[in-house]
Design a protein around this motif. Structure first.
Motif, short mmCIF file in Angstrom:
data_model
loop_
_atom_site.label_atom_id
_atom_site.label_comp_id
_atom_site.label_asym_id
_atom_site.label_seq_id
_atom_site.Cartn_x
_atom_site.Cartn_y
_atom_site.Cartn_z
N MET A 134 71.55 24.23 110.74
CA MET A 134 71.72 25.33 111.68
C MET A 134 70.94 26.57 111.28
O MET A 134 70.41 27.28 112.13
CB MET A 134 73.21 25.68 111.82
N VAL A 135 70.84 26.84 109.96
CA VAL A 135 70.06 28.00 109.57
C VAL A 135 68.58 27.76 109.86
O VAL A 135 67.85 28.68 110.21
CB VAL A 135 70.29 28.36 108.08
N ARG A 136 68.13 26.52 109.73
CA ARG A 136 66.74 26.20 110.10
C ARG A 136 66.52 26.44 111.58
O ARG A 136 65.51 27.02 112.00
CB ARG A 136 66.42 24.74 109.75
N TYR A 137 67.47 26.01 112.39
CA TYR A 137 67.35 26.17 113.84
C TYR A 137 67.37 27.65 114.23
O TYR A 137 66.51 28.12 115.00
CB TYR A 137 68.49 25.42 114.54
N LEU A 138 68.33 28.40 113.71
CA LEU A 138 68.48 29.79 114.10
C LEU A 138 67.32 30.66 113.62
O LEU A 138 66.84 31.54 114.34
CB LEU A 138 69.79 30.36 113.55
N SER A 139 66.86 30.39 112.40
CA SER A 139 65.78 31.22 111.84
C SER A 139 64.43 30.89 112.45
O SER A 139 63.66 31.80 112.78
CB SER A 139 65.74 31.06 110.32
N THR A 140 64.11 29.59 112.60
CA THR A 140 62.80 29.23 113.14
C THR A 140 62.66 29.61 114.60
O THR A 140 61.54 29.82 115.09
CB THR A 140 62.53 27.72 112.98
N LEU A 292 81.33 16.41 104.65
CA LEU A 292 80.20 17.34 104.69
C LEU A 292 78.95 16.67 105.25
O LEU A 292 78.23 17.25 106.07
CB LEU A 292 79.92 17.89 103.29
N LYS A 293 78.69 15.44 104.80
CA LYS A 293 77.53 14.71 105.31
C LYS A 293 77.67 14.43 106.80
O LYS A 293 76.69 14.50 107.55
CB LYS A 293 77.35 13.41 104.54
N MET A 294 78.88 14.10 107.21
CA MET A 294 79.12 13.82 108.63
C MET A 294 78.84 15.05 109.48
O MET A 294 78.13 14.98 110.49
CB MET A 294 80.56 13.34 108.82
N PHE A 295 79.39 16.21 109.07
CA PHE A 295 79.17 17.42 109.85
C PHE A 295 77.71 17.84 109.83
O PHE A 295 77.14 18.23 110.85
CB PHE A 295 80.05 18.55 109.33
N ARG A 296 77.07 17.72 108.66
CA ARG A 296 75.67 18.08 108.57
C ARG A 296 74.80 17.19 109.45
O ARG A 296 73.86 17.67 110.09
CB ARG A 296 75.17 18.01 107.12
N SER A 297 75.11 15.90 109.52
CA SER A 297 74.32 14.98 110.35
C SER A 297 74.46 15.34 111.82
O SER A 297 73.51 15.19 112.60
CB SER A 297 74.75 13.54 110.09
N ILE A 298 75.64 15.80 112.23
CA ILE A 298 75.85 16.24 113.61
C ILE A 298 74.98 17.45 113.92
O ILE A 298 74.33 17.54 114.97
CB ILE A 298 77.34 16.55 113.85
N CYS A 299 74.96 18.41 112.97
CA CYS A 299 74.13 19.61 113.14
C CYS A 299 72.64 19.25 113.14
O CYS A 299 71.84 19.81 113.91
CB CYS A 299 74.43 20.61 112.03
N GLU A 300 72.25 18.31 112.29
CA GLU A 300 70.85 17.88 112.23
C GLU A 300 70.45 17.18 113.52
O GLU A 300 69.32 17.35 114.01
CB GLU A 300 70.64 16.97 111.02
N ASP A 301 71.36 16.40 114.08
CA ASP A 301 71.08 15.73 115.35
C ASP A 301 70.84 16.76 116.45
O ASP A 301 69.90 16.61 117.25
CB ASP A 301 72.26 14.83 115.73
N PHE A 302 71.65 17.82 116.48
CA PHE A 302 71.42 18.88 117.46
C PHE A 302 70.06 19.54 117.23
O PHE A 302 69.31 19.80 118.18
CB PHE A 302 72.52 19.93 117.40
N ARG A 303 69.75 19.84 115.98
CA ARG A 303 68.48 20.52 115.68
C ARG A 303 67.28 19.72 116.16
O ARG A 303 66.31 20.28 116.68
CB ARG A 303 68.37 20.78 114.17
N LYS A 304 67.37 18.40 116.01
CA LYS A 304 66.23 17.55 116.36
C LYS A 304 66.17 17.22 117.85
O LYS A 304 65.09 17.11 118.43
CB LYS A 304 66.29 16.25 115.56
N THR A 305 67.34 17.03 118.47
CA THR A 305 67.36 16.54 119.87
C THR A 305 67.76 17.59 120.88
O THR A 305 67.45 17.45 122.07
CB THR A 305 68.34 15.36 119.99
N GLY A 306 68.48 18.62 120.44
CA GLY A 306 68.99 19.61 121.38
C GLY A 306 70.28 19.20 122.07
O GLY A 306 70.85 19.98 122.84
N SER A 307 70.75 17.99 121.80
CA SER A 307 71.99 17.51 122.42
C SER A 307 73.20 18.12 121.71
O SER A 307 73.32 18.06 120.48
CB SER A 307 72.08 15.99 122.34
N LYS A 308 74.14 18.68 122.50
CA LYS A 308 75.34 19.30 121.95
C LYS A 308 76.55 18.37 121.99
O LYS A 308 77.65 18.77 121.60
CB LYS A 308 75.66 20.58 122.72
N ASP A 309 76.38 17.15 122.45
CA ASP A 309 77.52 16.26 122.68
C ASP A 309 78.32 16.00 121.41
O ASP A 309 79.55 16.16 121.40
CB ASP A 309 77.04 14.93 123.27
N ALA A 310 77.65 15.58 120.34
CA ALA A 310 78.36 15.27 119.09
C ALA A 310 78.97 16.54 118.49
O ALA A 310 80.08 16.50 117.93
CB ALA A 310 77.42 14.60 118.10
#
Length: 352
Positions: A134-140, A292-310
């Protein structure tokens, strides 16, 4: 004193745009005026977390977040802040993982309910796993403004505030790119004539911390790393504290040297077992790497795809679908919590 500089601005490839300085929260004078007038009466400060958040959290504040990366992070308070709602926040912390990430995810889902304006920090990411998506997404994407310091630098900013001084000199930051990415100032030392870097004090409007044990007045013990929590509590205009266990004041007085956070700076106390989960709390439980890995993977999926579903599914189940932290822990399950307690290895703590 004349303003001076190292040579880094001449050789760095970073774009340097210095702005006129302003405190991203209360000024030292504002905080000092409030703190000296705070009551030192011994009164029962215990209340529910919902009451504590409703009393202290409001839009536009500087929120100081205690803990260090995955260690003794105030997750239960963050969950309640998200349920309560708070917009236009400035986040201040040394190094943290899931707490700012949870706030960022809430902003992605509903910016009218939770939003972050800017962040002053040393590190936003996970131990072992790596930087937070999320910090990558918000900052970039230029969504938030960031003020970047070293771990030591951010810690001593809170230290300066806890001491009631407006700035603190340090030996790091200057002469590196760090000089170009934060709001510190290089000056000529009036005693040595050499360059010295000054960092501004950081006063949160509200500090949030999780401790090992505390009495009903707010005197708190911390075992393991302190994680800058005492400094944040003493720097903040108000402090919301959760603790693994509320113990008697008589026990606190039996070992006064174990009190790391004194009661005058604490505004509310709430006993919340596993209040740092999925982070760790020394002497109580290890962090839950799988969660932690599960939540991070959900955030990473959003960062890459833009999908908010998960992301929405996670928040609906684990935050908005819970009345309090006990409901959250019930979803995690006894077996997982017992496993994490066993993984801590029974690190020694003193409660009585």
């Amino acid at each position: 004193m004349n303003s001076v500089s190292s040579k880094i601005k001449n050789i760095s490839t970073l774009e340097y745009k210095e702005k006129k300085f302003e405190y991203w929260g209360p000024t030292p004078d504002e905080s000092r005026k409030l703190m000296v007038n705070k009551s030192h009466a011994l009164k029962d400060k215990t209340m529910t977390l919902k009451e504590a958040v409703a009393k202290n959290i409001r839009n536009g504040i500087n929120l100081g977040i205690g803990g260090f990366v995955n260690t003794r992070v105030p997750v239960a308070i963050i969950h309640e802040i998200i349920r309560h709602g708070a917009t236009d926040l400035t986040l201040s912390f040394q190094s943290n993982s899931i707490c700012p990430e949870l706030l960022a995810g809430a902003m992605i889902l509903d910016p009218d309910r939770v939003s972050i304006k800017r962040v002053e920090l040393a590190w936003w990411g996970y131990e072992i796993i790596g930087i937070a998506p999320m910090v990558r997404y918000l900052s970039t994407n230029g969504i938030i403004e960031m003020d970047d310091y070293t771990n030591y630098g951010m810690s001593v900013r809170f230290k300066a505030a806890s001491m009631g001084i407006p700035f603190i000199p340090v030996r790091d930051h200057g002469g590196s790119d760090m000089e170009l990415v934060n709001r510190g100032k290089m000056i000529e030392c009036p005693f040595t004539g050499k360059n010295v870097y000054l960092l501004p004090a950081c006063h949160p409007d509200v500090g949030i911390v999780h401790t090992t044990a505390a009495d009903m007045y707010g005197n708190a013990r911390i075992f393991g790393a302190y994680c800058t929590c005492p400094e944040i509590a003493m720097a903040a205009n108000a402090t919301i504290m959760t603790t693994e266990k509320v113990i008697s004041s008589e026990s606190i007085r039996s070992y006064p040297n174990l009190t790391e956070i004194p009661f005058p700076v604490v505004d509310t106390v709430t006993e919340v077992q596993y209040g740092a989960y999925p982070g760790a709390s020394y002497g109580n439980y290890w962090f839950d790497m799988d969660h932690l890995k599960m939540f991070r993977s959900i955030c990473e999926d959003f960062r890459k795809t833009g999908s908010k579903d998960a992301l929405k599914k996670y928040y609906d189940e684990y935050i908005y679908g819970c009345e309090n932290h006990d409901d959250f822990l019930e979803k995690i399950g006894y077996k997982t919590l017992k496993k994490l307690r066993d993984m801590d290895g029974g690190q020694p703590i003193i409660l009585t």
